[in-house]
Design a protein around this motif. Structure first.
Motif, PDB file in Angstrom:
ATOM      1  N   GLY A  41       0.878  -1.114   0.073  1.00 33.16           N
ATOM      2  CA  GLY A  41      -0.120  -0.244  -0.031  1.00 33.16           C
ATOM      3  C   GLY A  41       0.985   1.324   0.077  1.00 33.16           C
ATOM      4  N   LYS A  42       0.717   2.288   0.916  1.00 33.55           N
ATOM      5  CA  LYS A  42       1.459   3.181   0.702  1.00 33.55           C
ATOM      6  C   LYS A  42       2.421   3.185   2.015  1.00 33.55           C
ATOM      7  CE  LYS A  42      -2.525   6.048  -0.678  1.00 33.55           C
ATOM      8  NZ  LYS A  42      -3.341   7.586  -0.166  1.00 33.55           N
ATOM      9  N   ILE A  43       2.716   2.218   2.745  1.00 33.71           N
ATOM     10  CA  ILE A  43       3.437   2.026   3.833  1.00 33.71           C
ATOM     11  C   ILE A  43       4.769   1.071   3.458  1.00 33.71           C
ATOM     12  CG2 ILE A  43       4.085   1.402   6.245  1.00 33.71           C
ATOM     13  CD1 ILE A  43       0.794   2.131   6.410  1.00 33.71           C
ATOM     14  N   GLU A  44       5.953   1.242   3.800  1.00 27.94           N
ATOM     15  CA  GLU A  44       7.088   0.312   3.667  1.00 27.94           C
ATOM     16  C   GLU A  44       7.022  -0.510   5.053  1.00 27.94           C
ATOM     17  OE1 GLU A  44      10.976   2.167   3.200  1.00 27.94           O
ATOM     18  OE2 GLU A  44      10.319   3.551   1.559  1.00 27.94           O
ATOM     19  N   ARG A  45       7.001  -1.955   4.579  1.00 28.44           N
ATOM     20  CA  ARG A  45       7.107  -2.784   5.675  1.00 28.44           C
ATOM     21  C   ARG A  45       8.289  -4.077   5.505  1.00 28.44           C
ATOM     22  NH1 ARG A  45       2.579  -2.537   8.615  1.00 28.44           N
ATOM     23  NH2 ARG A  45       0.592  -1.598   7.744  1.00 28.44           N
ATOM     24  N   THR A  46       8.353  -4.422   6.769  1.00 32.63           N
ATOM     25  CA  THR A  46       9.475  -5.625   6.587  1.00 32.63           C
ATOM     26  C   THR A  46       8.925  -6.838   6.375  1.00 32.63           C
ATOM     27  OG1 THR A  46      10.818  -4.465   8.081  1.00 32.63           O
ATOM     28  CG2 THR A  46      11.261  -6.715   8.188  1.00 32.63           C
ATOM     29  N   GLY A  47       9.607  -7.725   5.492  1.00 36.16           N
ATOM     30  CA  GLY A  47       8.929  -8.957   5.334  1.00 36.16           C
ATOM     31  C   GLY A  47       9.916  -9.947   4.886  1.00 36.16           C
ATOM     32  N   VAL A  48       9.604 -11.098   4.677  1.00 39.00           N
ATOM     33  CA  VAL A  48      10.756 -12.149   4.382  1.00 39.00           C
ATOM     34  C   VAL A  48      10.118 -12.884   2.763  1.00 39.00           C
ATOM     35  CG1 VAL A  48      11.383 -14.466   5.015  1.00 39.00           C
ATOM     36  CG2 VAL A  48      10.892 -12.894   6.746  1.00 39.00           C
ATOM     37  N   VAL A  49      11.498 -13.049   2.027  1.00 36.29           N
ATOM     38  CA  VAL A  49      11.201 -13.489   0.780  1.00 36.29           C
ATOM     39  C   VAL A  49      10.970 -15.046   0.857  1.00 36.29           C
ATOM     40  CG1 VAL A  49      12.281 -13.876  -1.491  1.00 36.29           C
ATOM     41  CG2 VAL A  49      12.587 -11.830  -0.408  1.00 36.29           C
ATOM     42  N   TRP A  50       9.676 -15.477   0.662  1.00 37.44           N
ATOM     43  CA  TRP A  50       9.315 -16.656   0.799  1.00 37.44           C
ATOM     44  C   TRP A  50       9.910 -17.696  -0.256  1.00 37.44           C
ATOM     45  CZ3 TRP A  50       8.594 -16.923   5.659  1.00 37.44           C
ATOM     46  CH2 TRP A  50       7.792 -17.887   6.144  1.00 37.44           C
ATOM     47  N   GLU A  51       9.865 -17.126  -1.513  1.00 40.02           N
ATOM     48  CA  GLU A  51      10.515 -17.759  -2.624  1.00 40.02           C
ATOM     49  C   GLU A  51      10.825 -16.942  -3.856  1.00 40.02           C
ATOM     50  OE1 GLU A  51       8.062 -20.810  -4.537  1.00 40.02           O
ATOM     51  OE2 GLU A  51       6.049 -19.614  -4.075  1.00 40.02           O
ATOM     52  N   VAL A  52      11.702 -17.415  -4.530  1.00 33.94           N
ATOM     53  CA  VAL A  52      12.062 -16.444  -5.925  1.00 33.94           C
ATOM     54  C   VAL A  52      11.703 -17.499  -7.022  1.00 33.94           C
ATOM     55  CG1 VAL A  52      14.084 -15.554  -7.116  1.00 33.94           C
ATOM     56  CG2 VAL A  52      14.066 -15.219  -4.570  1.00 33.94           C
ATOM     57  N   VAL A  53      11.028 -16.785  -7.840  1.00 34.10           N
ATOM     58  CA  VAL A  53      10.622 -17.546  -8.981  1.00 34.10           C
ATOM     59  C   VAL A  53      10.748 -16.822 -10.178  1.00 34.10           C
ATOM     60  CG1 VAL A  53       8.718 -18.553  -7.552  1.00 34.10           C
ATOM     61  CG2 VAL A  53       8.196 -16.593  -8.924  1.00 34.10           C
ATOM     62  N   GLU A  54      10.698 -17.426 -11.431  1.00 27.43           N
ATOM     63  CA  GLU A  54      10.730 -16.860 -12.628  1.00 27.43           C
ATOM     64  C   GLU A  54       9.498 -16.227 -13.136  1.00 27.43           C
ATOM     65  OE1 GLU A  54      13.331 -16.432 -14.454  1.00 27.43           O
ATOM     66  OE2 GLU A  54      14.895 -17.712 -13.687  1.00 27.43           O
ATOM     67  N   LYS A  55       9.594 -14.953 -13.829  1.00 30.13           N
ATOM     68  CA  LYS A  55       8.317 -14.058 -14.234  1.00 30.13           C
ATOM     69  C   LYS A  55       8.004 -14.733 -15.532  1.00 30.13           C
ATOM     70  CE  LYS A  55       6.497  -9.581 -14.968  1.00 30.13           C
ATOM     71  NZ  LYS A  55       6.550  -8.202 -14.968  1.00 30.13           N
ATOM     72  N   LYS A  56       6.632 -15.083 -15.631  1.00 31.40           N
ATOM     73  CA  LYS A  56       6.118 -15.903 -16.640  1.00 31.40           C
ATOM     74  C   LYS A  56       6.235 -14.755 -17.848  1.00 31.40           C
ATOM     75  CE  LYS A  56       3.276 -19.357 -14.352  1.00 31.40           C
ATOM     76  NZ  LYS A  56       2.109 -19.663 -13.932  1.00 31.40           N
ATOM     77  N   ALA A  57       6.307 -15.420 -19.079  1.00 27.30           N
ATOM     78  CA  ALA A  57       6.344 -14.553 -20.434  1.00 27.30           C
ATOM     79  C   ALA A  57       5.061 -13.769 -20.515  1.00 27.30           C
ATOM     80  CB  ALA A  57       6.624 -15.397 -21.510  1.00 27.30           C
ATOM     81  N   ASP A  58       3.858 -14.233 -19.960  1.00 32.18           N
ATOM     82  CA  ASP A  58       2.637 -13.481 -20.371  1.00 32.18           C
ATOM     83  C   ASP A  58       2.165 -12.593 -19.087  1.00 32.18           C
ATOM     84  OD1 ASP A  58       2.193 -15.693 -18.743  1.00 32.18           O
ATOM     85  OD2 ASP A  58       0.394 -16.195 -19.811  1.00 32.18           O
ATOM     86  N   ASP A  59       3.118 -12.753 -18.176  1.00 26.57           N
ATOM     87  CA  ASP A  59       2.825 -11.787 -16.914  1.00 26.57           C
ATOM     88  C   ASP A  59       3.022 -10.606 -17.100  1.00 26.57           C
ATOM     89  OD1 ASP A  59       2.629 -10.697 -14.451  1.00 26.57           O
ATOM     90  OD2 ASP A  59       3.662 -12.239 -13.198  1.00 26.57           O
ATOM     91  N   GLU A  60       1.940  -9.541 -17.321  1.00 24.45           N
ATOM     92  CA  GLU A  60       2.263  -8.195 -17.495  1.00 24.45           C
ATOM     93  C   GLU A  60       2.202  -7.362 -16.731  1.00 24.45           C
ATOM     94  OE1 GLU A  60      -0.319  -7.223 -21.101  1.00 24.45           O
ATOM     95  OE2 GLU A  60       0.896  -8.750 -22.404  1.00 24.45           O
ATOM     96  N   ARG A  61       2.145  -7.769 -15.252  1.00 28.38           N
ATOM     97  CA  ARG A  61       1.956  -6.874 -14.139  1.00 28.38           C
ATOM     98  C   ARG A  61       2.871  -5.962 -13.870  1.00 28.38           C
ATOM     99  NH1 ARG A  61       1.182 -11.134  -9.544  1.00 28.38           N
ATOM    100  NH2 ARG A  61       2.861 -12.098 -10.601  1.00 28.38           N
ATOM    101  N   GLU A  62       2.650  -4.609 -13.601  1.00 26.56           N
ATOM    102  CA  GLU A  62       3.700  -3.924 -13.205  1.00 26.56           C
ATOM    103  C   GLU A  62       3.639  -3.781 -11.682  1.00 26.56           C
ATOM    104  OE1 GLU A  62       5.456  -1.551 -14.765  1.00 26.56           O
ATOM    105  OE2 GLU A  62       4.805  -2.185 -16.631  1.00 26.56           O
ATOM    106  N   LEU A  63       4.792  -4.510 -11.259  1.00 28.41           N
ATOM    107  CA  LEU A  63       5.038  -4.964 -10.052  1.00 28.41           C
ATOM    108  C   LEU A  63       5.938  -3.731  -9.063  1.00 28.41           C
ATOM    109  CD1 LEU A  63       5.990  -8.715 -10.314  1.00 28.41           C
ATOM    110  CD2 LEU A  63       3.814  -7.648  -9.344  1.00 28.41           C
ATOM    111  N   LYS A  64       5.629  -3.663  -8.102  1.00 27.27           N
ATOM    112  CA  LYS A  64       6.535  -2.915  -7.084  1.00 27.27           C
ATOM    113  C   LYS A  64       7.671  -3.477  -7.104  1.00 27.27           C
ATOM    114  CE  LYS A  64       2.695  -0.495  -4.901  1.00 27.27           C
ATOM    115  NZ  LYS A  64       1.874  -0.166  -3.677  1.00 27.27           N
TER     116      LYS A  64
END
Length: 722
Positions: free
Chosen positions: A37-60
């Protein structure tokens, strides 16, 4: 392009996807900062995955990585398991693993000052005092140097300016000293040495191996599991050990035993620590530098790097069950964490839980027995005092039998312990004029009279008030009367019986801090107390050499109510209390006052027949298909009005899924039907052992459509029925 799936310590059901910026080294388990949202938060990376070719999301993007070793895969699996099993959001469980977020950053620093050896011709008396203090005290900060020298901090600054003192930046959170002594312990009995050898061999072989260390009170279970700790630490420079104790037993005496055995104190973790102390333990554990961690149940969620051994001492203790927030049992979760870490686990107790005993008998745990106390120490003789034939004098609570024993013990120069699991002076205050029972506001909990402070206290919510001069209901003056005994009233009676005795009360009212607890324990151990009167806090982890008499004032109090473990808990608690006596060369005895000497728990206590009592408990539970022979869960609901909670109960009852062998009881008003102004009801669910109760409760919760003012929670394997 790779994506980081980040789990946040919030009531969220799953991780969120984020873009990994070019050049940022993110891996599974990394502790990161990311926008939510509008707040920076602490978290843990649960997994790292390849972005799919048809994934057009604009990710933060991930914003930053903390300089901490990543959370291990075993720990992430444990968080996921604990969430699923206990019907909680993974983010809620992660929050328990991130309770000291200051540990994610490097240690804060402070400025200390050390003498350089240089003295100029501009020395004043004040400057000389500071340099003398610095030489005696060693490196310390400006304020402390000035205080010791009796001067202003400006004098310290002046010495820095002329080169007589040097300022250095040092870490505030120092690493814990490393343990060094991994050899076989001294003075082990043959039985202890044999059990210790078995544990050392298991730890040396490695892998998941669960043990039940079943030893009578005072048999030296701690010395035996010290052998396992020594073996685990000797295997690798970064091997770590976790020891869980009931928080009530985390005294300085216990910590000192670890330091004496291993040459360094363990890293502590419990609710009594300051934020800085928690931060230090969390960081040192995450970096693998805290080799031995000793703590209460929440230490199970610390981020160990290389956990090789878990020990749960007093594994039967009910304080290992977390009742607020995420409900879980640290013993059961500890076994699973050991399995996921491929580590050994030792469950130690003189009175193991029935669940643990059944697991040992069925071969899931290996059982090691200690049947004798070292040296001349023997188990105390236990005598049941039938209060029907030996009633106390009117207005008193100690029978003639127990009173005579107290007098005899004092005359012999020995110590006595009286146990009553009720704080305060009287557990109930009523009005003699109208019969009103005083309760805490917005709660069905009775107020307890504390005569020494002249206050009425709710031990459920912590609410208190001065004792009123007149009844708040009818207005009658001087009509409020305490009913039943608390430790303060028993102490009053003992002072009348033994006016020359040194008497102290040991409860959470008199031992509110670790320092106060240590003070009482030290005075008792050094013979400065003749009669100690205490609540459950006296039952565990204490060794008083001159204590020869234990008296249980009201053995029946724990048998009341509908708790399926009431008999087992009563036996365990009273056995632990009685076991405080006769732990040195002086023989001990215990008197248990009861109106029900024919109760199986009482008969077993007097006969020392623990296994016979457990067999009776086992037969009853097996017949009724109750744990550990069946599954059980509770659903607890609350709402601000009785009408709303009744409606919510109907909705929940109609949404209950059909399941083969599953029986749902309720809704019924909870025994504490109003708490903090909210009305409460409960459902109880039972099933055969092979039913996935966690999945059933998860499905049930998902099917409910409840008003926003209704709160609902699930409790797998409930221990409290209030």
């Amino acid at each position: 392009m790779k994506l980081a799936r980040i789990l946040f310590p919030l009531p969220l059901p799953e991780p969120f996807d984020y873009a990994i910026p070019d050049g940022m080294s993110v891996e599974p388990g990394s502790y990161v900062r990311a926008p939510l949202g509008k707040i920076e938060r602490t978290g843990v990376v649960w997994e790292v995955v390849e972005k799919k070719a048809d994934d057009e999301r604009e990710l933060k993007p991930v914003l930053d990585i903390f300089p901490v070793p990543p959370m291990t895969a075993a720990m992430r699996r444990f968080v996921s398991f604990a969430a699923r099993y206990n019907v909680a959001h993974p983010g809620h469980v992660l929050a328990m693993a991130l309770r000291a977020r200051g540990g994610l950053k490097p240690s804060p620093t402070s400025t200390i000052y050390v003498p350089t050896g240089h003295r100029s011709n501009r020395m004043t008396d004040a400057r000389v005092k500071v340099l003398d203090a610095a030489s005696e005290a060693g490196p310390t900060n400006a304020a402390e140097l000035a205080r010791q020298a009796g001067v202003s901090p400006g004098v310290v600054k002046g010495l820095v300016d002329i080169g007589a003192l040097e300022a250095r930046e040092v870490d505030t959170d120092l690493p814990y000293p490393q343990p060094t002594n991994f050899g076989v312990g001294d003075h082990l009995t043959g039985e202890q040495a044999e059990a210790g050898k078995e544990l050392r061999g298991a730890v040396a072989r490695g892998g998941f191996q669960p043990f039940l260390l079943d030893g009578i009170t005072g048999s030296g279970k701690t010395e035996v599991y010290f052998e396992a700790i020594a073996e685990a630490l000797s295997k690798a420079d970064d091997a770590q050990v976790l020891v869980l104790l009931p928080e009530i037993a985390l005294t300085q005496a216990v910590l000192s035993r670890f330091e004496a055995r291993f040459g360094a104190p363990p890293a502590p973790w419990h609710s009594g620590l300051s934020d800085a102390e928690r931060r230090r333990t969390w960081r040192e554990t995450a970096h693998g530098r805290a080799r031995i961690v000793i703590g209460a149940r929440s230490a199970l969620f610390l981020p160990f790097r290389n956990l090789k051994l878990i020990i749960i001492d007093e594994e039967h203790d009910t304080s290992f069950k977390q009742e607020d927030g995420v409900t879980y049992h640290a013993r059961d979760m500890g076994v699973m964490r050991a399995k996921l870490e491929d580590a050994s686990i030792i469950l130690a107790s003189a009175t193991p839980a029935l669940e643990t005993m059944v697991n040992a008998e069925q071969g899931r745990y290996q059982r090691l027995k200690l049947s004798a106390r070292p040296g001349a120490a023997k188990l105390p003789d236990i005598e049941l005092v039938d209060l029907r034939s030996n009633p106390p004098e009117k207005g008193n609570w100690l029978s003639p039998v127990l009173s005579r024993a107290l007098v005899e013990t004092l005359e012999a120069g020995e110590q006595s312990l009286l146990f009553l699991n009720r704080r305060g002076y009287a557990p109930l205050v009523i009005c003699k004029a109208c019969g009103e029972r005083l309760k805490s506001p917005a709660t069905e909990s009775w107020l307890t009279e504390h005569r020494y402070t002249n206050r009425l206290v709710c031990h459920l919510t912590g609410w208190s008030m001065p004792k009123p001069e007149k009844c708040p209901m009818c207005g009658a003056k001087d009509s409020l009367m305490g009913v039943g005994p608390g430790v303060e009233r028993v102490a009053e009676e003992v002072r009348t019986l033994l006016p020359q005795a040194r008497i102290e009360i040991f409860s959470s009212d008199t031992a509110r801090s670790g320092e106060e607890t240590r003070g009482i324990v030290t005075r008792m151990a050094e013979g400065e107390i003749d009669v100690l009167i205490g609540t459950q806090i006296v039952a565990k982890g204490h060794n008083f050499p001159k204590l020869t008499l234990v008296g249980v004032v009201d053995a029946d109090s724990g048998m009341k109510g509908g708790d399926l473990r009431a008999g087992e808990r009563t036996y365990q608690l009273l056995s632990q209390v009685a076991g405080r006596a006769g732990r040195a060369e002086h023989p001990g005895r215990a008197f248990i006052q009861t109106y029900a000497p024919e109760n199986p728990a009482m008969i077993a206590l007097a006969a020392g027949d623990r296994d016979g009592f457990l067999q009776i408990e086992r037969d009853v539970r097996a017949e009724l298909m109750l744990p550990p022979f069946g599954r059980m869960a509770a659903l607890i609901m609350s709402a601000p009005t009785p009408e709303l909670i009744q409606e919510a109960g109907k909705i929940a009852g109609q949404a209950a899924p059909n399941g083969e062998g599953v029986t749902v009881y309720g809704p019924a008003p909870a025994p504490i039907s109003i708490l903090r102004g909210r009305h409460r009801i409960r459902f109880l669910v039972t099933s055969p052992r092979d039913v996935d109760m966690s999945a059933y409760m998860t499905t049930w919760l998902a099917a409910m459509k409840l008003p926003s003012q209704v709160r609902v929670s699930a409790d797998i394997d409930p221990y409290s029925f209030l």
